[in-house]
Enzyme design. Structure first.
Site, PDB file in Angstrom:
ATOM      1  N   ARG A  31      46.887  38.754  31.447  1.00 35.13           N
ATOM      2  CA  ARG A  31      46.884  40.193  31.192  1.00 35.13           C
ATOM      3  C   ARG A  31      48.271  40.738  31.543  1.00 35.13           C
ATOM      4  O   ARG A  31      48.599  40.945  32.702  1.00 35.13           O
ATOM      5  CB  ARG A  31      45.810  40.862  32.057  1.00 35.13           C
ATOM      6  CG  ARG A  31      45.474  42.289  31.655  1.00 35.13           C
ATOM      7  CD  ARG A  31      44.626  42.954  32.727  1.00 35.13           C
ATOM      8  NE  ARG A  31      45.438  43.307  33.881  1.00 35.13           N
ATOM      9  CZ  ARG A  31      45.048  43.227  35.141  1.00 35.13           C
ATOM     10  NH1 ARG A  31      43.864  42.747  35.437  1.00 35.13           N
ATOM     11  NH2 ARG A  31      45.844  43.601  36.123  1.00 35.13           N
ATOM     12  N   HIS A  90      44.932  46.504  34.264  1.00 29.04           N
ATOM     13  CA  HIS A  90      43.512  46.305  33.946  1.00 29.04           C
ATOM     14  C   HIS A  90      43.031  47.441  33.053  1.00 29.04           C
ATOM     15  O   HIS A  90      42.393  47.213  32.017  1.00 29.04           O
ATOM     16  CB  HIS A  90      42.691  46.257  35.234  1.00 29.04           C
ATOM     17  CG  HIS A  90      41.215  46.244  35.012  1.00 29.04           C
ATOM     18  ND1 HIS A  90      40.554  45.176  34.468  1.00 29.04           N
ATOM     19  CD2 HIS A  90      40.275  47.200  35.241  1.00 29.04           C
ATOM     20  CE1 HIS A  90      39.263  45.451  34.382  1.00 29.04           C
ATOM     21  NE2 HIS A  90      39.066  46.669  34.833  1.00 29.04           N
ATOM     22  N   TYR A 107      49.537  44.376  43.347  1.00 24.53           N
ATOM     23  CA  TYR A 107      48.890  43.105  43.711  1.00 24.53           C
ATOM     24  C   TYR A 107      49.490  41.879  43.029  1.00 24.53           C
ATOM     25  O   TYR A 107      49.039  40.769  43.268  1.00 24.53           O
ATOM     26  CB  TYR A 107      47.376  43.169  43.438  1.00 24.53           C
ATOM     27  CG  TYR A 107      46.984  43.581  42.034  1.00 24.53           C
ATOM     28  CD1 TYR A 107      46.999  42.662  40.978  1.00 24.53           C
ATOM     29  CD2 TYR A 107      46.588  44.883  41.755  1.00 24.53           C
ATOM     30  CE1 TYR A 107      46.631  43.028  39.704  1.00 24.53           C
ATOM     31  CE2 TYR A 107      46.219  45.265  40.481  1.00 24.53           C
ATOM     32  CZ  TYR A 107      46.236  44.336  39.451  1.00 24.53           C
ATOM     33  OH  TYR A 107      45.880  44.710  38.180  1.00 24.53           O
TER      34      TYR A 107
END
Length: 401
Positions: free
Chosen positions: A293, A297, A306
């Site tokens: 990805r 998100h 993160y």
């Protein structure tokens, strides 16, 4: 690393036969490691195009793309480019306040277009909320996808018109819906197949495990297509599973295979293989498309909190669109005129989507209070009144305008 497959081809059970009695044999095969992987600890996976755009042979899966022509390759490239352009426009529209939320597919185009183009018209698709590329393959107008994210409808298309179910927000529940539908297909005696899309995070949900159980016991003609983009929001895959996700299928008694999710040809081939198994009465298959990805998100997420830039940059070098372009150019299957025309088409699509969204009506702010209870409820009435007073306060602040 190995993947399990069913080599034998057996006829589909009749509706009246006993469940779980298929006598398929399983063989073990070893897939080639990704080119350039070196001493990487990554499991082997099925790959037909390297990140550099080089075609590699695969004795087992080449047959499933043997009929792919230069026109087909250009078509796959066009699908991916236009899907990415639509996705980028949707992200921009959300940032401009035109959409409430958007879940980008950036980086996952090859997995979705490759698998989507493997489907027959009579196959049925159960997506999650990020399958914009699969929706494109099923003929769903891109502007219809945006109505839900703008809050003006609950989906915007007829699922039976394209055999493409409405987007599912509840994580993993569509795997059960797909399994039930596939069981019905078997009872009807049809030879179509069903495919359920979900992500690596959803693979840890109980609904998915239950779907695996029922599909295996009833030999349902369903393909579970897991797009492992390696991050369930901020949770890395290693925090969810001690083994590669495709190996989970072994415990339920059906085959799993890991495919290079950034290789559109490999996804086309592996999905065709899995769908043929389903139609031949050999039951479910788990396909793990190992991808990345590249964006957030959703537009409410900040991936910089993160994961690092180094990881993202490494995967950008494996871009699925760039990979196929390199192959088209090196094989003389496309010239600059083709790419220029596609760029013009891409910009036109972005403009059409932008204008369509801005022409959509504003959502009905009070619709959220409807159909909560069949006969109404005092608490809902109270909440509706409070919300009405809140909305009226803005008009009062503007002098009643």
């Amino acid at each position: 690393m190995t993947v399990e497959s069913t080599a034998a081809r057996t006829p589909r059970r009749s509706a009246g036969s006993k469940a779980g009695t298929t006598g398929t044999k399983r063989t073990t095969r070893t897939t080639k490691k990704v080119a350039g992987a070196g001493k990487s600890a990554e499991p082997a996976l099925v790959q037909l195009l390297t990140p550099e755009g080089k075609r590699v042979k695969n004795a087992e899966f080449d047959q499933y793309v043997a009929g792919v022509t230069a026109d087909d390759l250009r078509g796959l490239y066009r699908d991916m480019v236009l899907t990415r352009r639509f996705d980028a426009e949707a992200t921009s529209l959300q940032r401009q306040g035109e959409l409430g939320l958007w879940a980008s597919l950036l980086g996952q185009e090859a997995a979705q277009i490759g698998s989507g183009r493997a489907l027959r018209d009579d196959d049925y698709v159960f997506p999650t909320y990020r399958e914009h590329g699969v929706a494109w393959c099923r003929g769903v107008d891109p502007t219809n996808l945006l109505g839900m994210f703008r809050g003006v409808n609950n989906g915007g298309w007829d699922p039976n018109g394209n055999n493409f179910h409405l987007y599912t927000i509840v994580i993993g529940s569509q795997a059960l819906h797909a399994t039930g539908y596939a069981m019905g297909v078997t009872k009807d005696g049809a030879d179509s197949a069903v495919i359920a899309y979900f992500g690596d995070g959803a693979s840890s949900q109980g609904d998915v495990a239950e779907a695996f159980t029922f599909s295996a016991v009833y030999n349902a003609p369903v393909v579970f297509f897991c797009q492992n983009n390696q991050w369930a929001i901020s949770e890395p895959t290693e925090k969810q599973s001690r083994v590669p996700l495709y190996q989970r299928a072994q415990g339920f008694g059906f085959p799993g295979v890991r495919v290079d999710g950034n290789d559109v040809l490999a996804n086309l081939a592996v999905t065709k293989w899995a769908l043929e198994r389903a139609r031949a009465g050999e039951g479910p298959t788990l396909v793990e498309a190992f991808t990345y990805r590249m964006g957030a998100h959703t537009t409410s997420d900040d991936p910089t909190r993160y994961r690092g830039d180094e990881e993202r940059l490494a995967w950008e070098a494996k871009d699925p669109i760039l990979r196929l372009r390199r192959y088209l150019e090196s094989s003389n299957h496309a010239d600059e005129g083709f790419f220029a025309e596609l760029e013009t088409e891409s910009e036109a699509l972005g403009k059409r989507v932008r204008e369509a969204v801005r022409a959509m009506p504003d959502p009905d702010h009070f619709a959220i209070f409807e159909n909560v209870y069949a006969d109404g409820h005092a608490l809902v009435d109270e909440e509706r009144a409070q919300f009405a007073a809140y909305q009226a306060s803005f008009a009062d602040a503007d002098g009643g305008k």
